[in-house]
Scaffold this active site. Structure first.
Site, PDB file in Angstrom:
ATOM      1  N   ARG A 104       0.931  -1.411  -0.167  1.00  0.00           N
ATOM      2  CA  ARG A 104       0.141   0.104  -0.054  1.00  0.00           C
ATOM      3  C   ARG A 104       0.927   1.317  -0.087  1.00  0.00           C
ATOM      4  NH1 ARG A 104      -4.728   0.410   4.509  1.00  0.00           N
ATOM      5  NH2 ARG A 104      -2.798   0.666   5.613  1.00  0.00           N
ATOM      6  N   THR A 108      -1.413   7.352  -0.420  1.00  0.00           N
ATOM      7  CA  THR A 108      -2.736   7.102  -1.152  1.00  0.00           C
ATOM      8  C   THR A 108      -3.374   5.948  -0.693  1.00  0.00           C
ATOM      9  OG1 THR A 108      -1.900   5.699  -2.863  1.00  0.00           O
ATOM     10  CG2 THR A 108      -1.729   8.324  -2.935  1.00  0.00           C
ATOM     11  N   ASP A 200       0.360  -3.469  12.168  1.00  0.00           N
ATOM     12  CA  ASP A 200       0.936  -3.814  10.858  1.00  0.00           C
ATOM     13  C   ASP A 200       1.207  -5.110  10.752  1.00  0.00           C
ATOM     14  OD1 ASP A 200       2.769  -3.974   8.480  1.00  0.00           O
ATOM     15  OD2 ASP A 200       2.617  -1.994   8.386  1.00  0.00           O
ATOM     16  N   ASP A 203       4.977  -5.905   9.527  1.00  0.00           N
ATOM     17  CA  ASP A 203       5.843  -5.615  10.486  1.00  0.00           C
ATOM     18  C   ASP A 203       5.975  -6.391  11.388  1.00  0.00           C
ATOM     19  OD1 ASP A 203       6.907  -3.316   8.847  1.00  0.00           O
ATOM     20  OD2 ASP A 203       5.855  -2.020   9.957  1.00  0.00           O
TER      21      ASP A 203
HETATM   22  C1  PRP Z   1      -0.879  -4.929   4.297  1.00  0.00           C
HETATM   23  C2  PRP Z   1      -1.785  -6.180   4.419  1.00  0.00           C
HETATM   24  C3  PRP Z   1      -2.603  -6.101   3.290  1.00  0.00           C
HETATM   25  C4  PRP Z   1      -2.869  -4.668   3.042  1.00  0.00           C
HETATM   26  C5  PRP Z   1      -4.325  -4.384   3.630  1.00  0.00           C
HETATM   27  O1  PRP Z   1      -0.005  -4.837   3.708  1.00  0.00           O
HETATM   28  O2  PRP Z   1      -0.995  -7.276   4.670  1.00  0.00           O
HETATM   29  O3  PRP Z   1      -1.874  -6.645   2.119  1.00  0.00           O
HETATM   30  O4  PRP Z   1      -2.069  -4.169   3.892  1.00  0.00           O
HETATM   31  O5  PRP Z   1      -4.593  -3.204   3.190  1.00  0.00           O
HETATM   32  P1  PRP Z   1      -5.688  -2.813   2.548  1.00  0.00           P
HETATM   33  O6  PRP Z   1      -6.807  -3.625   2.533  1.00  0.00           O
HETATM   34  O7  PRP Z   1      -5.977  -1.137   2.512  1.00  0.00           O
HETATM   35  O8  PRP Z   1      -5.268  -2.873   0.804  1.00  0.00           O
HETATM   36  P2  PRP Z   1       1.069  -3.752   3.227  1.00  0.00           P
HETATM   37  O9  PRP Z   1       0.520  -2.841   2.144  1.00  0.00           O
HETATM   38  O10 PRP Z   1       1.311  -3.134   4.774  1.00  0.00           O
HETATM   39  O11 PRP Z   1       2.582  -4.495   2.640  1.00  0.00           O
HETATM   40  P3  PRP Z   1       3.155  -5.512   3.631  1.00  0.00           P
HETATM   41  O12 PRP Z   1       2.517  -6.877   3.714  1.00  0.00           O
HETATM   42  O13 PRP Z   1       4.364  -5.716   2.393  1.00  0.00           O
HETATM   43  O14 PRP Z   1       3.701  -5.065   4.753  1.00  0.00           O
HETATM   44  N1  URA Z   2      -2.473  -3.411   6.922  1.00  0.00           N
HETATM   45  C1  URA Z   2      -1.961  -3.793   8.195  1.00  0.00           C
HETATM   46  O1  URA Z   2      -1.084  -4.575   8.145  1.00  0.00           O
HETATM   47  N2  URA Z   2      -2.650  -3.596   9.122  1.00  0.00           N
HETATM   48  C2  URA Z   2      -3.865  -2.523   9.162  1.00  0.00           C
HETATM   49  O2  URA Z   2      -4.658  -2.508  10.134  1.00  0.00           O
HETATM   50  C3  URA Z   2      -4.384  -2.286   7.801  1.00  0.00           C
HETATM   51  C4  URA Z   2      -3.481  -2.588   6.817  1.00  0.00           C
END
Ligand code: PRP
Ligand code: URA
Length: 209
Positions: A104, A108, A200, A203
């Site tokens: 994400r 945005t 997160d 993380d």
């Molecule tokens: C997180 C999570 C989803 C997304 C959800 O990933 O694992 O993929 O956010 O958010 P959304 O429904 O608003 O799209 P992130 O983008 O943080 O990436 P990562 O898994 O690489 O940490």
């Molecule tokens: N992605 C995450 O990892 N946690 C949230 O709460 C939303 C998006």
């Protein structure tokens, strides 16, 4: 319209509580996500079709059940979805694993795709797309677009924690996709995090910040 299933099994709910707890460290968080993924895989495979075959027991011939129907594909949304893959494969070791890489944009909140690799027989498989979090729904909707663009005919989405905004986004964009969750939380906050959520997921799984 796609259906939403909440897996309210006590073991799933109990483990999810400790996944949410901010005092839970990386090692335990990862183990718990793995365990919940296994339990969710058990629930989501409840409706797999069976067929009769004949086997020879030590005593006599027997009519017995075996899995029938399409083969399965597991697709984690990178990176946090990776934390659920091994737990699912414990129950479905023959499944092939594809990957969709999305993150994400922090400003945005829109998903940016950086990697896609799926099994070659994509049209022949039932896919379970996995990610711990369904927040705005942008990542899941984009990942489903990506699978469909490459020929996937049958997709289910499985996550730990969802919020109403994300569920609505999938229902609107992909009404053919059923959603399987461990918890439906209250809302999104102004930064796009699920409240109360678990923070997160990526993380917490990998100890990054
Ligand atoms: C997180 C999570 C989803 C997304 C959800 O990933 O694992 O993929 O956010 O958010 P959304 O429904 O608003 O799209 P992130 O983008 O943080 O990436 P990562 O898994 O690489 O940490
Ligand atoms: N992605 C995450 O990892 N946690 C949230 O709460 C939303 C998006």
């Amino acid at each position: 319209m796609g259906k939403v299933y909440v897996f309210d099994h006590p073991l799933i709910q109990h483990k999810l509580t400790f996944i949410r707890d901010k005092e839970t460290g990386t090692k335990e968080f990862r183990e718990l996500v793995d365990e919940v993924a296994t339990l969710m895989a058990f629930e989501i495979t409840r409706d797999l079709p069976l067929e009769d075959i004949e086997v020879q027991t030590p005593v006599s011939p027997a009519q017995a059940k075996t899995l029938a129907g399409k083969k399965l594909g597991i697709v984690p949304i990178l990176r946090a979805g990776l934390g659920m893959v091994d737990g699912i494969l414990k129950l479905i070791p023959a499944a092939k694993v594809g990957h969709v890489g999305l993150y994400r944009d922090p400003e945005t909140l829109k998903p940016i795709e950086y990697y896609v690799k799926l099994p070659s027989d994509v049209e022949e498989r039932d896919f379970i797309l996995v990610d711990p979090m369904l927040a705005t729904g942008g990542s899941a909707v984009e990942a489903i677009n990506s699978l469909k663009k490459r020929g996937a005919q049958s997709i289910r989405f499985m996550c730990l924690v969802a919020c109403p905004e994300g569920v609505e986004a999938i229902k609107e964009a992909h009404p053919d996709v059923d959603i399987y969750i461990a918890a439906l939380d209250e809302k999104l906050n102004e930064k796009g995090y699920i409240v109360p959520g678990l923070g997160d997921a990526g993380d917490r799984l990998y100890g990054t910040k």
